[in-house]
Design a protein around this motif. Structure first.
Motif, PDB file in Angstrom:
ATOM      1  N   CYS A 199      56.868  12.084 -16.523  1.00 58.50           N
ATOM      2  CA  CYS A 199      56.169  12.834 -15.482  1.00 58.50           C
ATOM      3  C   CYS A 199      56.361  14.348 -15.596  1.00 58.50           C
ATOM      4  O   CYS A 199      56.043  15.087 -14.659  1.00 58.50           O
ATOM      5  CB  CYS A 199      56.640  12.362 -14.110  1.00 58.50           C
ATOM      6  SG  CYS A 199      58.367  12.785 -13.775  1.00 58.50           S
TER       7      CYS A 199
ATOM      8  N   ARG B 259      48.868  12.441  -8.999  1.00 59.15           N
ATOM      9  CA  ARG B 259      48.198  11.203  -9.419  1.00 59.15           C
ATOM     10  C   ARG B 259      47.307  10.614  -8.324  1.00 59.15           C
ATOM     11  O   ARG B 259      46.186  10.211  -8.601  1.00 59.15           O
ATOM     12  CB  ARG B 259      49.223  10.151  -9.853  1.00 59.15           C
ATOM     13  CG  ARG B 259      49.915  10.489 -11.172  1.00 59.15           C
ATOM     14  CD  ARG B 259      50.830   9.361 -11.626  1.00 59.15           C
ATOM     15  NE  ARG B 259      50.130   8.107 -11.781  1.00 59.15           N
ATOM     16  CZ  ARG B 259      49.405   7.774 -12.852  1.00 59.15           C
ATOM     17  NH1 ARG B 259      49.286   8.616 -13.853  1.00 59.15           N
ATOM     18  NH2 ARG B 259      48.803   6.594 -12.913  1.00 59.15           N
ATOM     19  N   GLU B 260      47.810  10.545  -7.107  1.00 59.27           N
ATOM     20  CA  GLU B 260      47.105   9.807  -6.066  1.00 59.27           C
ATOM     21  C   GLU B 260      46.126  10.653  -5.258  1.00 59.27           C
ATOM     22  O   GLU B 260      45.063  10.169  -4.892  1.00 59.27           O
ATOM     23  CB  GLU B 260      48.110   9.126  -5.142  1.00 59.27           C
ATOM     24  CG  GLU B 260      48.915   8.074  -5.896  1.00 59.27           C
ATOM     25  CD  GLU B 260      50.084   7.521  -5.104  1.00 59.27           C
ATOM     26  OE1 GLU B 260      50.141   7.727  -3.873  1.00 59.27           O
ATOM     27  OE2 GLU B 260      50.944   6.889  -5.736  1.00 59.27           O
TER      28      GLU B 260
ATOM     29  N   ARG C  19      44.102  12.994  -8.301  1.00 62.61           N
ATOM     30  CA  ARG C  19      43.538  12.138  -9.358  1.00 62.61           C
ATOM     31  C   ARG C  19      43.758  12.708 -10.763  1.00 62.61           C
ATOM     32  O   ARG C  19      42.959  12.500 -11.660  1.00 62.61           O
ATOM     33  CB  ARG C  19      42.063  11.861  -9.121  1.00 62.61           C
ATOM     34  CG  ARG C  19      41.750  11.192  -7.812  1.00 62.61           C
ATOM     35  CD  ARG C  19      42.220   9.760  -7.843  1.00 62.61           C
ATOM     36  NE  ARG C  19      41.859   9.082  -6.598  1.00 62.61           N
ATOM     37  CZ  ARG C  19      42.666   8.265  -5.955  1.00 62.61           C
ATOM     38  NH1 ARG C  19      43.850   8.001  -6.433  1.00 62.61           N
ATOM     39  NH2 ARG C  19      42.311   7.679  -4.853  1.00 62.61           N
TER      40      ARG C  19
ATOM     41  N   THR D 184      45.714  11.866 -13.481  1.00 63.43           N
ATOM     42  CA  THR D 184      46.528  10.722 -13.897  1.00 63.43           C
ATOM     43  C   THR D 184      47.117  10.859 -15.295  1.00 63.43           C
ATOM     44  O   THR D 184      47.742   9.918 -15.788  1.00 63.43           O
ATOM     45  CB  THR D 184      45.694   9.433 -13.805  1.00 63.43           C
ATOM     46  OG1 THR D 184      44.530   9.580 -14.610  1.00 63.43           O
ATOM     47  CG2 THR D 184      45.309   9.132 -12.365  1.00 63.43           C
TER      48      THR D 184
ATOM     49  N   THR E 208      49.592  12.763 -16.021  1.00 63.88           N
ATOM     50  CA  THR E 208      51.027  12.779 -15.770  1.00 63.88           C
ATOM     51  C   THR E 208      51.425  11.346 -15.421  1.00 63.88           C
ATOM     52  O   THR E 208      50.902  10.768 -14.485  1.00 63.88           O
ATOM     53  CB  THR E 208      51.362  13.740 -14.613  1.00 63.88           C
ATOM     54  OG1 THR E 208      50.872  15.038 -14.955  1.00 63.88           O
ATOM     55  CG2 THR E 208      52.858  13.815 -14.367  1.00 63.88           C
ATOM     56  N   LYS E 209      52.333  10.777 -16.195  1.00 61.39           N
ATOM     57  CA  LYS E 209      52.652   9.354 -16.070  1.00 61.39           C
ATOM     58  C   LYS E 209      53.826   9.092 -15.146  1.00 61.39           C
ATOM     59  O   LYS E 209      54.767   9.871 -15.079  1.00 61.39           O
ATOM     60  CB  LYS E 209      52.952   8.746 -17.442  1.00 61.39           C
ATOM     61  CG  LYS E 209      51.822   8.893 -18.434  1.00 61.39           C
ATOM     62  CD  LYS E 209      50.540   8.285 -17.915  1.00 61.39           C
ATOM     63  CE  LYS E 209      49.419   8.441 -18.917  1.00 61.39           C
ATOM     64  NZ  LYS E 209      48.113   8.394 -18.274  1.00 61.39           N
ATOM     65  N   LYS E 210      53.772   7.964 -14.460  1.00 62.37           N
ATOM     66  CA  LYS E 210      54.886   7.492 -13.650  1.00 62.37           C
ATOM     67  C   LYS E 210      55.624   6.462 -14.493  1.00 62.37           C
ATOM     68  O   LYS E 210      55.140   5.361 -14.706  1.00 62.37           O
ATOM     69  CB  LYS E 210      54.386   6.868 -12.349  1.00 62.37           C
ATOM     70  CG  LYS E 210      55.526   6.473 -11.419  1.00 62.37           C
ATOM     71  CD  LYS E 210      55.029   5.845 -10.120  1.00 62.37           C
ATOM     72  CE  LYS E 210      54.706   6.931  -9.132  1.00 62.37           C
ATOM     73  NZ  LYS E 210      54.514   6.391  -7.761  1.00 62.37           N
TER      74      LYS E 210
END
Length: 166
Positions: free
Chosen positions: A60, A40-41, A44, A46, A48-50
């Motif tokens: 995730c 994600r960070e 990038r 995104t 895949t969810k937290k």
């Protein structure tokens, strides 16, 4: 570990290669970085969810060497040399993956937050051969929580994608 000028003992950095969605990457990150945070960070990706960030909800879920994992519970450095597939890598050449199409056909999502993890888990569930009955699908998909309760549609989509009549 490498020597760090600021701390002459050890540096917490990890450098490794990993294939993500068919593309090879050389990654440098803190050795304590989770796969979820790397995706994600740093990359990038995104999709895949937290969700819970402690391995309880399945939002995730990604595939590592074809197996389902909760990316929030896996250190990124442990994927050295591995093949990681995220939701962004599921469709190929503009063609939806059969599981994605089955989810659309079965209307197996509502708010959509859990959908990427559900899809990745469904792909793994089918590959593992756990689609013999609705009960089996529900059991093997139970690590993925849907707050909107689209479970009947999700089970139907997994069964359809596995080629079993619903």
């Amino acid at each position: 570990m490498a020597v760090n000028e600021k701390n002459p003992v050890f540096s917490p950095d990890a450098t490794f290669d990993v294939e993500v969605n068919g593309e090879r990457h050389v990654v440098n990150c803190d050795a304590r970085t989770t796969l979820l945070d790397l995706l994600r960070e740093q990359m990038r990706l995104t999709g895949t969810k937290k969700g819970c960030n402690r391995g309880e909800c399945g939002a995730c879920t990604v595939l590592v060497n074809g197996s389902r994992v909760n990316s929030c519970m896996m250190l990124a450095a442990s994927t050295r040399g591995a093949a990681v597939t995220t939701i962004e890598g599921l469709a190929k050449e503009g063609e939806l993956h059969p599981v994605q199409q089955a989810f659309i056909d079965a209307d197996a999502f509502q708010c959509g937050f859990c959908t990427p993890g559900q899809l990745m888990s469904a792909v793994g569930c089918i590959r593992e051969g756990h689609t013999g009955s609705d009960e089996e699908i529900r059991e093997w998909m139970s690590g993925n929580i849907c707050r909107c309760s689209a479970y009947p549609q999700i089970a139907a989509a997994v069964a359809a994608a596995a080629g079993r009549e619903v």
